[in-house]
Design a protein around this motif. Structure first.
Motif, PDB file in Angstrom:
ATOM      1  N   VAL A 127      76.473 105.354  14.143  1.00  0.00           N
ATOM      2  CA  VAL A 127      76.431 103.903  13.949  1.00  0.00           C
ATOM      3  C   VAL A 127      75.911 103.209  15.207  1.00  0.00           C
ATOM      4  CG1 VAL A 127      77.840 101.844  13.604  1.00  0.00           C
ATOM      5  CG2 VAL A 127      78.239 103.875  12.197  1.00  0.00           C
ATOM      6  N   LEU A 128      76.394 103.616  16.362  1.00  0.00           N
ATOM      7  CA  LEU A 128      75.979 102.979  17.613  1.00  0.00           C
ATOM      8  C   LEU A 128      74.530 103.295  17.963  1.00  0.00           C
ATOM      9  CD1 LEU A 128      79.184 103.475  19.812  1.00  0.00           C
ATOM     10  CD2 LEU A 128      78.455 101.439  18.549  1.00  0.00           C
ATOM     11  N   THR A 129      74.036 104.436  17.491  1.00  0.00           N
ATOM     12  CA  THR A 129      72.619 104.735  17.708  1.00  0.00           C
ATOM     13  C   THR A 129      71.757 103.777  16.905  1.00  0.00           C
ATOM     14  OG1 THR A 129      73.141 107.063  18.086  1.00  0.00           O
ATOM     15  CG2 THR A 129      70.864 106.536  17.526  1.00  0.00           C
ATOM     16  N   GLY A 130      72.177 103.469  15.696  1.00  0.00           N
ATOM     17  CA  GLY A 130      71.507 102.450  14.901  1.00  0.00           C
ATOM     18  C   GLY A 130      70.195 102.848  14.274  1.00  0.00           C
ATOM     19  N   ILE A 131      69.898 104.162  14.182  1.00  0.00           N
ATOM     20  CA  ILE A 131      68.607 104.575  13.625  1.00  0.00           C
ATOM     21  C   ILE A 131      68.754 105.596  12.505  1.00  0.00           C
ATOM     22  CG2 ILE A 131      67.335 104.111  15.750  1.00  0.00           C
ATOM     23  CD1 ILE A 131      67.463 107.079  16.398  1.00  0.00           C
ATOM     24  N   ASP A 132      69.977 105.901  12.106  1.00  0.00           N
ATOM     25  CA  ASP A 132      70.192 106.891  11.061  1.00  0.00           C
ATOM     26  C   ASP A 132      70.218 106.189   9.706  1.00  0.00           C
ATOM     27  OD1 ASP A 132      71.433 108.747   9.227  1.00  0.00           O
ATOM     28  OD2 ASP A 132      72.004 109.928  10.983  1.00  0.00           O
ATOM     29  N   GLN A 185      79.300 113.920  21.712  1.00  0.00           N
ATOM     30  CA  GLN A 185      78.336 113.850  20.615  1.00  0.00           C
ATOM     31  C   GLN A 185      76.908 113.812  21.146  1.00  0.00           C
ATOM     32  OE1 GLN A 185      78.978 114.046  17.267  1.00  0.00           O
ATOM     33  NE2 GLN A 185      81.045 114.532  17.956  1.00  0.00           N
ATOM     34  N   GLY A 186      76.674 113.023  22.176  1.00  0.00           N
ATOM     35  CA  GLY A 186      75.346 112.993  22.782  1.00  0.00           C
ATOM     36  C   GLY A 186      74.963 114.331  23.362  1.00  0.00           C
ATOM     37  N   ALA A 205      66.335 113.112  20.249  1.00  0.00           N
ATOM     38  CA  ALA A 205      67.639 113.529  20.778  1.00  0.00           C
ATOM     39  C   ALA A 205      68.014 112.728  22.019  1.00  0.00           C
ATOM     40  CB  ALA A 205      67.619 115.024  21.094  1.00  0.00           C
ATOM     41  N   VAL A 206      67.019 112.412  22.827  1.00  0.00           N
ATOM     42  CA  VAL A 206      67.275 111.607  24.034  1.00  0.00           C
ATOM     43  C   VAL A 206      67.737 110.206  23.649  1.00  0.00           C
ATOM     44  CG1 VAL A 206      66.187 110.515  26.028  1.00  0.00           C
ATOM     45  CG2 VAL A 206      65.713 112.907  25.506  1.00  0.00           C
ATOM     46  N   VAL A 207      67.056 109.591  22.687  1.00  0.00           N
ATOM     47  CA  VAL A 207      67.420 108.241  22.251  1.00  0.00           C
ATOM     48  C   VAL A 207      68.810 108.238  21.623  1.00  0.00           C
ATOM     49  CG1 VAL A 207      66.869 106.421  20.583  1.00  0.00           C
ATOM     50  CG2 VAL A 207      65.059 107.432  21.992  1.00  0.00           C
ATOM     51  N   ARG A 208      69.112 109.253  20.809  1.00  0.00           N
ATOM     52  CA  ARG A 208      70.424 109.322  20.169  1.00  0.00           C
ATOM     53  C   ARG A 208      71.547 109.519  21.186  1.00  0.00           C
ATOM     54  NH1 ARG A 208      70.374 110.156  14.530  1.00  0.00           N
ATOM     55  NH2 ARG A 208      68.277 110.327  13.673  1.00  0.00           N
TER      56      ARG A 208
END
Length: 329
Positions: A127-132, A185-186, A205-208
């Motif tokens: 959710v916090l990544t915001g791109i899934d 998780q990261g 993976a870096v962005v996530r």
């Protein structure tokens, strides 16, 4: 015939009434704001919370029992054992807590709710990544949890999750619980990459890893805002104490996520200014991953990947700080 008051006397009477009303408002605000049960009572009265607790709910439920009941409803049989009902319970708690003014969460609720939320770190990280896309498709307030081959999942709007995490993070130990869970998780996302990873798979993976780290940076900045120097020092020390490494860094080959997370905590949280060092978390994880797999990071190059991590982290940190300031305003 009644005597009509003079203009001056009437004005004085009006001023007295206004002053009394203002004093009453100030007294109500001061006492209401300091009411130790206020934030707990507001959550306890929420219909969503009553539904979660079911037959165990009662109007005078103490805050500690409320917290434990909500934690138990969300986590269920044990850590990592998620069911649709448990995920729905967590979702209801998040949406109810997100409506609290000024991100307030009662002190008795902060640690238990942080522990419950940390158990769903795979979901909150997404959710916090915001791109899934799968999480974006299920984050509306009236959406439901869902299940796939990886298990049960839950999502809420990102801004509401940020608001709840901010409220919980008034307790620096709760902040540490949540940040440590997200850090792993990261690290797990990077640790799952093959040694020859490059291109979009590597940058993704870096962005996530970097986006949620930036969110936690922004939350820490907001938690420190408005505190005096002594209180800031206490919050930093307690947060870093909760993020202290366990001492042993497991081998990358047997525990990639643990190797990267513990390795970073030893370098980051143990730095002289650990809170500032945490802002380089994603870049540090990338360097540790490249070192562990002896990767040359392909045509992208490690410095460029670290720059991407830092840019992403800083963008999220600034955005979250602005959101929280607006919420408080």
């Amino acid at each position: 015939m009644p005597v009509r008051p003079s203009g001056r006397a009437a004005a004085a009477a009006v001023a007295l009434v206004v002053a009394a009303a203002a004093a009453g408002a100030v007294l109500w605000w001061t006492l209401g704001r300091d009411d130790p049960d206020r934030d707990c009572a507001g959550l306890r009265r929420d219909d969503r919370i009553r539904t979660v607790l079911g037959g165990t709910w009662r109007s005078g439920l103490p805050c500690g029992e409320l917290a434990e009941g909500l934690r138990r409803a969300a986590v269920g049989a044990g850590p990592g054992s998620h069911t649709p009902d448990g995920a729905r319970a967590l979702r209801a708690v998040l949406l109810a807590a997100a409506t609290g003014p000024d991100h307030r969460v009662h002190p008795a609720l902060r640690r238990p709710l942080a522990e419950a939320l940390a158990d769903y770190a795979a979901d909150t990280h997404a959710v916090l990544t915001g791109i899934d896309d799968s999480y974006l498709a299920h984050d509306a307030p009236d959406a439901d949890v869902w299940q796939d081959g990886r298990g049960v999942h839950v999502a809420v709007p990102k801004d509401r999750l940020v608001a709840v995490v901010r409220g919980l993070s008034e307790d620096p130990a709760a902040y540490a619980v949540l940040r440590a869970a997200d850090l792993r998780q990261g690290a797990a996302g990077l640790g799952a990459l093959p040694s020859g990873a490059s291109g979009a798979a590597l940058t993704d993976a870096v962005v996530r890893s970097a986006s949620p780290a930036g969110v936690f940076d922004g939350i820490a900045d907001d938690a420190l805002r408005g505190r005096d120097a002594a209180a800031r020092g206490v919050w930093r020390a307690d947060a870093l104490g909760g993020l202290a490494p366990n001492g042993d860094v497991p081998p990358f080959g047997t525990d990639p996520a643990g190797h990267l997370a513990e390795g970073w905590l030893q370098r980051g949280a143990g730095a002289p200014d650990g809170i500032a060092a945490l802002r380089d978390q994603a870049a540090g994880l990338v360097a540790l991953w490249a070192e562990a797999v002896r990767a040359d990071t392909g045509r992208i190059g490690l410095p460029a990947l670290q720059d991407r991590a830092r840019t992403t982290t800083d963008r999220e940190r600034v955005g979250v700080k602005e959101q929280l300031k607006q919420d408080a305003g």
